[in-house]
Scaffold this active site. Sequence first.
Site, mmCIF file in Angstrom:
data_model
loop_
_atom_site.group_PDB
_atom_site.id
_atom_site.type_symbol
_atom_site.label_atom_id
_atom_site.label_comp_id
_atom_site.label_asym_id
_atom_site.label_seq_id
_atom_site.Cartn_x
_atom_site.Cartn_y
_atom_site.Cartn_z
ATOM 1 C CG HIS A 163 13.232 -12.464 84.070
ATOM 2 N ND1 HIS A 163 13.198 -11.247 83.329
ATOM 3 C CD2 HIS A 163 12.897 -12.039 85.535
ATOM 4 C CE1 HIS A 163 12.637 -10.269 84.381
ATOM 5 N NE2 HIS A 163 12.519 -10.844 85.529
ATOM 6 C CE LYS A 596 23.403 -5.184 84.955
ATOM 7 N NZ LYS A 596 23.772 -3.865 84.340
#
Length: 938
Positions: A163, A596
């Site tokens: 990532h 999120k």
Amino acid sequence: MREINQTIGQTGSPADGQVEVPEKDIPLRDDIRLLGRILGDTIRSQEGDAVFDLVEGVRQTSIRFHRDQDQAARRELEDLLNGMTPRQTTRIIRAFSYFSHLSNIAEDQHHIRRTRAHDLAGSAPRPGTIGHALGRAQETGIGIERLEAFFREALVCPVLTAHPTEVRRKSSLNREMDLAQLLAERERGRMTPEETEACDEAMRRAVLTLWQTSLLRWTKRTVIDEVQNGVSFYDQTFLRELPRFYAQLEDRLATLRPDRRPAEVPPFLRMGSWIGGDRDGNPFVTADVVARTMRLQSTRALAFYLDEAHALGGELSLNRRNVTVSDALRDLADRSPDRSPNRQDEPYRRALTGIYARLAATARALGQAEVLRHAVGEAPPYADASELKAELDVIHDSLTGNGSEVLARGRLRQLRYAVAVFGFHLASLDLRQNSDVHERTVGELLESAAPGTGYAGLDEEARIALLLEELKTARPLASPFIDYSEETAGELAILRMAADAHRRYGAASMPNCIISKADGVSDMLEVALLLKEVGLLRPLGGALGVNIIPLFETIGDLRNSTRIMDRLLSLPAYRSLLESRGLEQEVMLGYSDSNKDGGFVTSGWELYKAEIGLVEVFRRHGVRLRLFHGRGGSVGRGGGPSYQAILAQPGGAVQGQIRITEQGETISGKYSNAEVGRRNLETLAAATLEATLLHPDAAAPREEYLAAMEELSGHAFEAYRDLVYGTRGFEDYFWESTVITEIASLNIGSRPSSRKKTRSIEDLRAIPWVFSWAQCRLMLPGWYGFGSAVRAWLADHPGDGPDGGMAMLRSMHRDWPFFQTLLSNMDMVLAKSNIAIASRYAELVTDPDLRRTVFERIRAEWQASIDALLAITGQDGLLRGNPLLARSIRNRFPYLDPLNHVQVELLRRHRGRSEEEYVLRGIQLTINGIAAGLRNSG
């Protein structure tokens, strides 16, 4: 003369008016001064006195502001920074970025120093070490039999992912590792003046090279670039430090046996990877990339074995006239192609030249041309790594059986453990894909085989029935005479590559298929059907060649996970497949997207509840549960100390097996330094052992705790969702007040920052979402909603007495590890935030009403969250319970704040359509420096 070294990052010096540091931390201060002096000298020699004086002036002024909260110093700092030329701006950014990088090196070395000091003093093993875990096991009456049974059944697997929050280049990391090694050499031995001078000169070379090396990548990284970067950590840490860990564990366990004889520890701690296999949203991961990934990994493993076998042959020069050898060793030596008369009386060397020849043949058979030395003759390749391990065991058994046990405990023992752990594949490569892709692929295959099937239009139960029916037959759906869509052809090609990897490198090379956005039983059965197409599932024998793993990511998915798994495990056909996998099922939980989606508090709570529910479902079905925790580096993505996180799991959630992602900059932070890396690996193993053997069925939290947490989560969820998804214009506020747009321009990852080409928060990946909030020093994903939740809870449960709402929260913090960890992580994040700096970023929002409305809400929630945290913990300030981290963060701020100030000004110019090259480049450099100073920022 003013020198940067006098105060850079000091933990206390009379010159700065700070308190003196504890004696144990003086070496850290001295290391930082040393590195600061070298950096300062480098800046002066390379850039001149004017730049050096400007850097020093900015630094001194920033320190004065932080020390005294002197507003005049703040204005002076702003004037200095605003008055710089473009060239000066770039130099300031680079200087302060390197301050942070060099401070990180010094802090890592200090952690090693303190650990060694405890070991030298004979201190009791500290929590997080395997010695502490084994000691606690002994205290509770757990004997060697149970410990050995644990290691036979255990699996601890850190999984490296690519990532894009690692903003450092490999070239810079290499020089930083050189500096770390040189600091260690200075620490551990008395040097002559000449040696000290040579060491200092080597450090100057490393710092000069860093200064003259670009901090940024100028080309986009490819997936193979990421693979090569990931593989490099095996050279630095894993290939040597994991065998070292096993050898030390073997010796510790030997002391617990009545005969005190060492016995080999099963390879329960292994490495995993997503790099080169994670194709969820990454169109660049193709079958060819997967094949190249496996070849690169295997090449690294075999190159290591070849080097070690060669070195071992040089060591074991034992002559048959002086030693006795076993019949098996004699046979192994006789099978060697080595016919040199010089070695005819050296059976161990001949055995090892034969092993080397077989390794070289294996490398050639696997298409690896990187064999550096020629073998002495031809030999057959190994069928698999177990054959190599068996031949090394022959050497070990002969040495230990004939009075040479000490020789077997050196390089040979390390190599035997390396082969057992890494095989011919180095790390197990996971394949991950989104469930939507699987659905489309299966739908196309079914429609091609039986037109009119209409799979996409079927409801869940109809899909399950159809898929189960197809899984009963060995008949394939795919035909070589049909031209499938590019997506379907690509999926089948990758799975065929996985089947080929099983044949070439062994089943451990690709043992897992992970399904992103799993929200139904059909998602699992679709993957089963695709695996059948390539021979990794054999329906007639009920054999499943890989683990099918659902990833539950959103809040809704987490809430449904228990129901989905209960339904799946109730299917006789699927249970039959699980029996071929030892009745073990892995489930992955997503920390990043759930955060999120629902915010920090609700994400943590729904993950905890999901684990409780899954434990109960799996216990009822008699299936062993293995949880795979998709944690990021930052608290906003599930990060935080691994030891506490594992011990805070609900009872039964850690059944001797656990997998955890290691993401982004966390990888280099944990594993670029070999000794720090081994300690981190040891911590994972120790926490898993303690959670399994010492808390196997930890008492469930009190019902009132669970009820209180449910209420808190509800309030926090409402507050978070109302801000992020319910506030008109919030997307615009986010995109304008953070560096999200500019992060996308950095060449730090191979896949896009959003799943779709929109500005939608829903489509944005969780990594850049968190990374952006960290850059502007708000860290919003790590705390937002907590203040509102506590305020609403206290309103519903008033009273200051023992039965009041605050007393309940304090009790939860005192007695419940989950709540302790939640607040501890929030404490760290809030300590790294800075609302004054965040307000500067808010000024970038062009709509004044939107800017004022959103930022004031954020500011109020930030203050409310701090107040609530301090009230519950009883602290009079953030991080009062962690003075070492508090010191580290406090002393970084004077070097972070100028970078933030410059970043804001450059963002203003860039968005004002400035075409000057230095502007965007300067923004990118500040992103690097701020990330380095915050460390776990993404």
